[in-house]
Design an enzyme around this catalytic site. Sequence first.
Site, PDB file in Angstrom:
ATOM      1  CG  ASN A  11      26.431 120.703  93.539  1.00 47.53           C
ATOM      2  OD1 ASN A  11      27.516 120.788  92.965  1.00 47.53           O
ATOM      3  ND2 ASN A  11      26.154 119.758  94.422  1.00 47.53           N
ATOM      4  CE  LYS A  13      24.706 116.904  92.760  1.00 43.84           C
ATOM      5  NZ  LYS A  13      23.874 115.826  93.286  1.00 43.84           N
ATOM      6  CG  HIS A  96      27.365 117.390  97.934  1.00 39.34           C
ATOM      7  ND1 HIS A  96      27.051 116.097  97.591  1.00 39.34           N
ATOM      8  CD2 HIS A  96      26.347 118.163  97.487  1.00 39.34           C
ATOM      9  CE1 HIS A  96      25.880 116.101  96.953  1.00 39.34           C
ATOM     10  NE2 HIS A  96      25.437 117.336  96.875  1.00 39.34           N
ATOM     11  CD  GLU A  98      26.465 113.812  94.743  1.00 37.73           C
ATOM     12  OE1 GLU A  98      27.226 114.599  94.156  1.00 37.73           O
ATOM     13  OE2 GLU A  98      25.233 113.778  94.527  1.00 37.73           O
ATOM     14  CD  GLU A 168      22.408 119.332  99.068  1.00 35.49           C
ATOM     15  OE1 GLU A 168      21.870 119.930  98.142  1.00 35.49           O
ATOM     16  OE2 GLU A 168      23.395 118.601  98.920  1.00 35.49           O
ATOM     17  N   GLY A 174      19.030 113.697  93.941  1.00 32.15           N
ATOM     18  CA  GLY A 174      19.074 112.982  92.665  1.00 32.15           C
ATOM     19  C   GLY A 174      18.035 111.886  92.532  1.00 32.15           C
ATOM     20  CB  SER A 212      14.503 116.053  94.064  1.00 29.08           C
ATOM     21  OG  SER A 212      15.295 114.883  93.939  1.00 29.08           O
TER      22      SER A 212
HETATM   23  P1  PGA Z   1      19.641 117.246  93.099  1.00 23.98           P
HETATM   24  O1  PGA Z   1      21.034 117.471  93.851  1.00 23.98           O
HETATM   25  O2  PGA Z   1      18.990 118.599  92.946  1.00 23.98           O
HETATM   26  O3  PGA Z   1      20.004 116.618  91.779  1.00 23.98           O
HETATM   27  O4  PGA Z   1      18.820 116.335  93.960  1.00 23.98           O
HETATM   28  C1  PGA Z   1      21.152 118.391  94.893  1.00 23.98           C
HETATM   29  C2  PGA Z   1      22.566 118.362  95.426  1.00 23.98           C
HETATM   30  O5  PGA Z   1      23.159 117.279  95.501  1.00 23.98           O
HETATM   31  O6  PGA Z   1      23.135 119.419  95.789  1.00 23.98           O
END
Ligand code: PGA
Length: 250
Positions: A11, A13, A96, A98, A168, A174, A212
């Site tokens: 992903n 982003k 997601h 976000e 998630e 993140g 992460s």
């Molecule tokens: P991350 O993000 O691996 O940077 O924690 C995962 C995601 O948001 O899909």
Amino acid sequence: MPERTPYIAANWKMNKTVAEAAEFIDTLLPRIAATQADVVVCAPFTALTAVVERRYGTAVKVAAQNMHEEASGAFTGEVSAPMLVELDVEAVVLGHSERRQFFGETDEVLARKVPAALAADLEPILCVGESEAARDGGETEEVLERQLQADLAAVEAADLERVVVAYEPIWAIGTGRTATPEQAQEACAFIRDVLRARGAAADRVRILYGGSMKPANAAELLALPDVDGGLIGGASLDPEDFAAIVEASG
Ligand code: PGA
């Protein structure tokens, strides 16, 4: 129990220009040539075509990171499922955290987006997950059940196995704070139970962990019985790191 093919998704982003996306794919492809996994790159809209063109003839699938639920209309700034299909995009990330947090994406809208994706033959990667406050309050399962029931309300039981679900936990995205294997397994097993209770052929549904995940912890997470893959943000921006995670799935 049917074998589930591992599903490893990058992903990106809001990262990577067309040139950067092309460079990534050119580095990645030779590194994953022997994999048995489904390798999916979730690229920004602007880089979709560059990724699609480079991956023809390989195991890599291409996903968008969002779409509108209508096929066309007066929705300035939006992109629809038929537009993605026309580009040979095969999947789409929906819900997601976000998008839920920063763009007001609701379960009500997701209840329309998931069937719209399926109707267009795009594989939805539906993201669900609890906040830190919900986990601390012992409400993880309640949140997951509520999101799944709402977002999949209009999906027929027979179609549920066409949905990929990504667990998630928001507190792990993140942050460098990965869920423990116990937490990841417990949540993914719970998600499978909810899908089974909805009438899904739940043993066939791919359930991913995201938050992460990186080369150092991927093998342990991907070996869990109910974790069938990963949705990887930060560590997916580097083709070597992402290839190492793909390798860890086999
Ligand atoms: P991350 O993000 O691996 O940077 O924690 C995962 C995601 O948001 O899909």
